[in-house]
Design a protein around this motif. Sequence first.
Motif, mmCIF file in Angstrom:
data_model
loop_
_atom_site.group_PDB
_atom_site.id
_atom_site.type_symbol
_atom_site.label_atom_id
_atom_site.label_comp_id
_atom_site.label_asym_id
_atom_site.label_seq_id
_atom_site.Cartn_x
_atom_site.Cartn_y
_atom_site.Cartn_z
ATOM 1 N N ILE A 406 0.647 -5.285 10.133
ATOM 2 C CA ILE A 406 1.146 -5.739 8.842
ATOM 3 C C ILE A 406 0.042 -6.363 8.008
ATOM 4 C CG2 ILE A 406 1.850 -8.052 9.561
ATOM 5 C CD1 ILE A 406 3.666 -5.718 7.121
ATOM 6 N N VAL A 407 -0.935 -7.022 8.666
ATOM 7 C CA VAL A 407 -2.073 -7.594 7.930
ATOM 8 C C VAL A 407 -2.920 -6.474 7.312
ATOM 9 C CG1 VAL A 407 -4.263 -8.828 8.164
ATOM 10 C CG2 VAL A 407 -2.185 -9.744 9.216
ATOM 11 N N ASN A 408 -3.277 -5.470 8.126
ATOM 12 C CA ASN A 408 -4.084 -4.357 7.607
ATOM 13 C C ASN A 408 -3.330 -3.566 6.533
ATOM 14 O OD1 ASN A 408 -6.297 -4.868 9.282
ATOM 15 N ND2 ASN A 408 -5.400 -3.677 10.968
ATOM 16 N N TYR A 409 -1.997 -3.416 6.765
ATOM 17 C CA TYR A 409 -1.183 -2.710 5.780
ATOM 18 C C TYR A 409 -1.172 -3.462 4.462
ATOM 19 C CZ TYR A 409 3.046 -0.980 3.496
ATOM 20 O OH TYR A 409 3.927 -0.476 2.574
ATOM 21 N N SER A 410 -0.967 -4.766 4.527
ATOM 22 C CA SER A 410 -0.890 -5.576 3.302
ATOM 23 C C SER A 410 -2.243 -5.625 2.585
ATOM 24 C CB SER A 410 -0.421 -6.992 3.649
ATOM 25 O OG SER A 410 0.855 -6.969 4.243
#
Length: 575
Positions: A406-410
């Motif tokens: 979710i961090v990389n996606y965001s």
Amino acid sequence: MKKEISLRNLLRKYWIGMFLFLVVVYFLLQSYMLLALTERTEESVQKSIFIAENGIEDSLQIVDSFIYESLYSGTTQSTSQLYNSLKNETDPVMLSVARNAVLTSLMSIVSWSDMIDFAMIYTDSTDETTWLEAGSTSNYATRREVKQLIGERIEQGEFNRLERYMICKSGQGNIMIRLLKIEDSYFVVGVSESEILRTLQSAEYDENSIAFAAEKDGTVIFTSEKVDVDFSPEQEGTYIAVDGKEYLQTGYVSDKTGYYFGMLTAKNSIISDMWFFRMLFFIMFLVLMILVPAIFYIIHAYVEKPIGKIANTMNQIAEGELDVTVEEAYQITELVQLVHAFNHMIKRIKQLKIEKYEVKLEAQKATMQYLQLQIKPHFYANVLNIIYSLAERKDYSTIQKISKSIVNYSRYMFHDATELVELQREIEHVHYYMEIQEIRYMMQITCQVVVPDETKSALIPPFIIQSFVENSVKYTFSTKKSSKITIHVETDEEKEYLTIRISDNGAGYSEELLQQSWEQKNEDGHIGLTNVYRRLKLIYDDKADIQLMNDHGAVAILKVPYISVDNMEFDDDDI
């Protein structure tokens, strides 16, 4: 870089060059014409001199024949017989008669031809007058000097070898004489200077010409006008200076007398035939001097001034002022066309600027729409619920995995949507997204990616694959079967286009959606799909395309120009 030059300076240099060219042409033509006239005059005068000289020689030859006939005819009335009678006579009365007979004979010789000025006999008699002579009173002084000069030379014995014609130099001028020896005495005939000159003057070019007779070395014998110069045959056909004036020297060396007879023709008389050429050139020059200012004015008013206005207007445009135009009220068709095209160009630039501004606004609008679409509260809420459930089960490794995804996606979600990204990064973002979905749907959804290594560095707009993957996740998931999404990327042999195929095993697109235009799709709520379409059109114009179809599920084929980060060229301003 070529040196710039203004139109005015260019024209000025042109006219100066034209003027210098005409001056050079004038002098060259004048030199050529002078040479041609000189050769023509020389040829004409020389022919006339040749005829005159032949006339002089014929006259002298006739005089010689007459003298010999008079002297040696063998009759008792011949001059030689009369002279012998005079020498042998002792009776005073008969001596006087004999002297008168000789004088009468001499007078008949003088009066016979105009070529003879006088006739004299030098007698060696000691008891008589040394000279017997006949001639006019006008040449008395000349005869006296001749008698003195010839008498001195006779007494000194200088006449061992007689020439046919001799020159006596006296105070009265040079005198040409014919000297014959009669036994111990000498017979002298004076050749008429005026008659020789009169014959030569028949060959004169005009009244300004000067006739002359000279010796072989150029020493003057006599001339029709008094001049202080010699006439060497080596100067034949050249101009010589006489009393500050130039004369063409033309002559002929007599084979019989050995003297140089000729004519001096005034240069001014020769070039007088050039007056028409000079007048014509002067008129041309005068017309040119009148035309030059007129042409300068016409060019300034009808060419230079309009071009200056166009240049000023272009400078204003370069400074950002687009609300300017150039008036088209000119009389030169080409300038009217140029100004018309220039004004049309300005209008087109303004229009393109407005269109570019509108395109930029449309791009910003599309980007904002896309970013708004990416902010999905339900997606993040579902992710938080998943994390909460995993925490209850104490599945910490899965929590770490989904948190990292979710961090990389965001982080990728906040990438500038107007910049191109490498295909590799877009695929990685899809991977992070699918990791979250696989955890969410308990591994009932998978994504297969087929990307050749050679295309991983290709540049594409961000989120174009992500949008179709999200659409597949939304419409293909079913509890009855596992959902499968496939991403396949390829390029043509020439590497001109990149083809991206996103397919799934869901129900596919509705027939209504496939039949709709992109505007209708947008109005019908398919904002995500139409957003991708608009972005591709804004970036690539008509070089990109999207095709939607069904083939055992929904299929989206994206075709965009192939741009590789390895082949891009950067300007200095881009570094």
